[in-house]
Design a protein around this motif. Sequence first.
Motif, PDB file in Angstrom:
ATOM      1  N   ASP A  14      -0.715  -6.537  -6.332  1.00 42.77           N
ATOM      2  CA  ASP A  14      -1.753  -5.902  -7.151  1.00 42.77           C
ATOM      3  C   ASP A  14      -1.125  -5.615  -8.508  1.00 42.77           C
ATOM      4  OD1 ASP A  14      -2.662  -5.899  -4.576  1.00 42.77           O
ATOM      5  OD2 ASP A  14      -3.250  -3.790  -4.534  1.00 42.77           O
ATOM      6  N   GLU A  16      -1.264  -4.329 -12.049  1.00 42.69           N
ATOM      7  CA  GLU A  16      -2.127  -3.392 -12.771  1.00 42.69           C
ATOM      8  C   GLU A  16      -1.410  -2.608 -13.861  1.00 42.69           C
ATOM      9  OE1 GLU A  16      -3.346  -1.577  -9.134  1.00 42.69           O
ATOM     10  OE2 GLU A  16      -1.767  -0.079  -9.174  1.00 42.69           O
ATOM     11  N   HIS A 126      -8.217  -8.042  -9.613  1.00 43.93           N
ATOM     12  CA  HIS A 126      -8.133  -6.669  -9.106  1.00 43.93           C
ATOM     13  C   HIS A 126      -9.180  -5.856  -9.884  1.00 43.93           C
ATOM     14  CE1 HIS A 126      -6.139  -3.684  -6.750  1.00 43.93           C
ATOM     15  NE2 HIS A 126      -5.477  -3.094  -7.717  1.00 43.93           N
ATOM     16  N   HIS A 130      -9.949  -1.875 -13.031  1.00 41.80           N
ATOM     17  CA  HIS A 130      -9.446  -1.150 -11.854  1.00 41.80           C
ATOM     18  C   HIS A 130     -10.596  -0.305 -11.288  1.00 41.80           C
ATOM     19  CE1 HIS A 130      -6.548   1.057  -9.235  1.00 41.80           C
ATOM     20  NE2 HIS A 130      -6.005  -0.146  -9.219  1.00 41.80           N
ATOM     21  N   PRO A 167      -9.303  -2.438  -5.681  1.00 43.25           N
ATOM     22  CA  PRO A 167      -8.419  -1.353  -6.095  1.00 43.25           C
ATOM     23  C   PRO A 167      -8.394  -0.222  -5.059  1.00 43.25           C
ATOM     24  CG  PRO A 167      -9.594  -2.152  -7.988  1.00 43.25           C
ATOM     25  CD  PRO A 167     -10.185  -2.852  -6.791  1.00 43.25           C
ATOM     26  N   ARG A 168      -7.211   0.314  -4.858  1.00 40.78           N
ATOM     27  CA  ARG A 168      -6.951   1.366  -3.849  1.00 40.78           C
ATOM     28  C   ARG A 168      -7.395   0.927  -2.452  1.00 40.78           C
ATOM     29  NH1 ARG A 168      -6.763   5.895  -7.841  1.00 40.78           N
ATOM     30  NH2 ARG A 168      -5.046   4.945  -8.949  1.00 40.78           N
TER      31      ARG A 168
HETATM   32 ZN   LIG Z   1      -4.693  -1.095  -7.822  1.00 41.81          ZN
END
Ligand SMILES: [Zn+2]
Length: 330
Positions: A14, A16, A126, A130, A167-168
Amino acid sequence: MPCDNHGILIISLDFELHWGMRDHLSVDGFRGRGLETRAAIPRILDLFQEYGIHATWAAVGFLFFDNREDLLEDIPDKLPNYVRSRLSAYSELLSLGRDEEEDPCRFAASLIRRISSTPHQEIGSHTFSHYLCREKGQGIEDFEVDLKAAKKAAQRHQLELKSFVFPRNQVNPEFLPLLSEQGYLCYRGNSRLPSAEKIEDPVQTLWPRLLRLADSYVGFLGFNTYPMKQIVPGPLVNIPASRFLRPYSASLKWLEPLKIGKIRSSLTRAARKGEIFHLWWHPHNFGRHTDENLRNLEKILRHFQKLNRDYQMTSCNMGELASRLEEPKT
Ligand SMILES: [Zn+2]
């Protein structure tokens, strides 16, 4: 292409930089780690090249830009309306530096070029900003706008996005049809391990976190490899994560061999049984203790190389695996 009964190592990252760390650190607070991360990425790519690794780099759309002017030009008209408004990446637009040189933790076009020009590396998405898919206040229209912006940002690099990472890890099942409409072939689903993201109450998230932390070292929750037949072919394929590559911990240094040993034994199991092992992390996890993290990664990849020799285990990025599932149709 790998044969069906051989094990497969999938790696996804990921990518970012500061966009995924905004609610933990200010951009200045992240800067040291961000610069280390930027320096670590070519070293990760070198290792991937040396060991024949095909990986997916799911990147935040903002990182695809060379400078503020270009990014501001492509900001969508409709922005996510999170109840916790500070979670919106758009709240940072006014503080952006001029370009990648001035603001290396929020622009990364040169790294996108570097990664995409390295053989067998796939640039995935991604989201553009975000985007948090289960956050209160946002909705499917906002998500669609975000996806379109991500696609446009990738076109600046002549890239087509085929693989998606939430994301997450906030996988929102209602959004999946939209992903396939937008041309995605696959996404990374969550592992079977207990996930804090699925629980709203902060007190309750403590146990899954502790369990996962302990499991990284002891591995009592199992290998989490899975057979190819468990992946359901379809317009959008779920390629679930098996394990997060936890960053090197100086305070738990004595447990590091256990952690790497657990990953190596999962790989061995996948190779022997002809199953899939999907490892993921963020490049910024290597932004501290970079040498130690790279050494750990090399230990894993060296083991993969041995399994490749002994069991013809192969490495695939997410897009390659998903296209392979499409093959019978063509
Ligand atoms: Zn992320």
